[in-house]
Write a protein that holds these residues in place. Structure first.
Motif, short mmCIF file in Angstrom:
data_model
loop_
_atom_site.label_atom_id
_atom_site.label_comp_id
_atom_site.label_asym_id
_atom_site.label_seq_id
_atom_site.Cartn_x
_atom_site.Cartn_y
_atom_site.Cartn_z
N THR A 281 -68.73 32.64 -2.98
CA THR A 281 -69.59 32.82 -2.56
C THR A 281 -70.33 31.96 -2.03
N TYR A 284 -67.87 31.46 1.33
CA TYR A 284 -68.40 32.52 2.39
C TYR A 284 -70.16 32.62 2.70
N SER A 285 -70.86 31.91 2.16
CA SER A 285 -72.11 31.67 2.90
C SER A 285 -72.25 30.49 4.04
N LEU A 288 -70.30 31.60 6.70
CA LEU A 288 -71.63 32.88 7.63
C LEU A 288 -72.62 31.86 8.20
N ALA A 294 -75.56 34.39 9.60
CA ALA A 294 -75.54 34.33 8.10
C ALA A 294 -77.52 35.37 8.14
N THR A 295 -77.32 36.23 7.60
CA THR A 295 -78.68 36.84 7.43
C THR A 295 -79.52 36.49 5.81
N LYS A 297 -80.28 37.94 3.41
CA LYS A 297 -79.80 38.92 2.52
C LYS A 297 -79.01 37.61 2.05
N ASP A 298 -77.95 37.44 3.07
CA ASP A 298 -76.98 36.36 2.66
C ASP A 298 -77.59 35.07 1.75
#
Length: 360
Positions: A281, A284-285, A288, A294-295, A297-298
């Motif tokens: 995670t 991945y973040s 992003l 990246a939002t 939410k992310d």
């Protein structure tokens, strides 16, 4: 997206890990934490010489232009060695706020290791949402007057300059405050994980505006700080898992290592799964954020997952070590406290996981 480190990023990671392995083992770290300052100016100076203090700042501001991936590359080793120095406080938060406002004088001092900048943001609500900031900035002929209280200001007691978030005409602004200013009182204390923080009371304190409408700048600053906090936690998780595996392999009962017991073997497998989920995670973040995709939410998923999985790993490590896992003499309890403290910063896992459900 590429979730692997480049050769240069791996070299950066290795150099930080090597430096801390040589100069910052558990015993050395504990001596630093028990000192009057709670962190080492000498280590901080060496960080400046290594370029770590200028790493995340743009090249046009004198920094090295590091991004999210570089942040992860150094923050994981920080967590693995339980760093007490105020890197997140001064660089990821205070320095980032100074950089966002374009204050070159203070930013240069921060990057050179000559000044500590602290970001006074939290007001006791425990979230990263800017809407929770209620301190008001009142304009005057001489500047702005700030009244209210900021809590859990990391490195607030040692700061040479404070960057304060406050409301101005229903929008947030960033304000520079001299820690020795009239009307300002600082209550410093050690946090449970060995760092230093402060509650700061403002009674009609005069401040200068450095950014009256930072808008997305504050959100970007907080997102990047959350990434650094989570990377540090993942680094602590990895060290905790390694130490627990070694203990389970050498601690014997009934003539065999406890790691051969089914319940312990299953617990170790669960720890490894939790760690791999948290690190996946994180990477991945970071990818992003690096790609500008990246939002919120992310970010909430990252913070929520890291806190939840970190707690599981810490509790499993303590259970495996038994009573000795709760003592100060063993690093296990210190890793667990660092993970819990990081979870509380800028919104707990429960807060962020609830937030995920409200975001599209």
């Amino acid at each position: 997206m590429d979730f692997t480190f480049t050769d240069e990023q791996q070299m950066l990671r290795d150099s930080v890990s090597g430096f801390l392995t040589k100069n910052y083992d558990f015993d050395q770290r504990n001596e630093i934490v028990r000192s009057d300052t709670g962190w080492s100016r000498d280590i901080w100076r060496q960080f400046a010489e290594l370029g770590l203090l200028g790493l995340p700042f743009p090249e046009n501001q004198g920094g090295f232009g590091g991004g999210a991936t570089e942040t992860v590359a150094i923050a994981e080793p920080f967590g693995a060695h339980l760093l007490a120095e105020p890197y997140i406080a001064c660089i990821s938060l205070g320095g980032a706020a100074v950089a966002a406002a374009g204050n070159s004088d203070w930013l240069e001092k921060v990057m050179n290791g000559d000044a500590i900048a602290a970001f006074a943001y939290e007001e006791g609500r425990g979230t990263a949402d800017p809407i929770q900031v209620t301190m008001q900035a009142t304009p005057t002929d001489e500047g702005f007057i700030l009244t209210g209280e900021k809590r859990m200001v990391l490195a607030g007691g040692e700061a040479d300059i404070l960057v304060v978030a406050a409301e101005l005409d229903d929008e947030l602004g960033l304000f520079l405050v001299d820690p020795s200013a009239d009307g300002l009182s600082v209550t410093s204390y050690p946090t449970m994980d060995g760092r230093r923080a402060a509650n700061i009371r403002f009674e009609a304190v005069l401040a200068n505006s450095i950014m009256e409408k930072p808008g997305e700048a504050i959100r970007t600053l907080l997102d990047n700080a959350i990434l650094a906090i989570c990377a540090e936690s993942v680094g602590a998780m990895g060290a905790l898992m390694k130490q627990t595996a070694e203990y389970a392999g050498t601690r014997k009962q009934f003539g065999v290592s406890i790691g051969s017991f089914q319940v312990v073997a299953h617990r170790m497998a669960d720890m490894k799964i939790a760690y791999n989920k948290a690190r996946a995670t994180l990477l991945y973040s970071a990818a992003l954020i690096e790609a500008g995709e990246a939002t919120q939410k992310d970010i909430a998923i990252l913070k929520g997952q890291t806190g939840k999985l970190g707690r599981e790993i810490g509790e499993a490590a303590i259970q495996t070590h038994g009573g000795v896992g709760m003592t100060d003499e063993l690093s296990v309890s210190h890793y667990h406290k660092r993970i819990l403290a990081n979870d509380a910063l800028l919104g707990s896992s429960e807060y962020h996981l609830r937030k995920v459900g409200t975001l599209s």
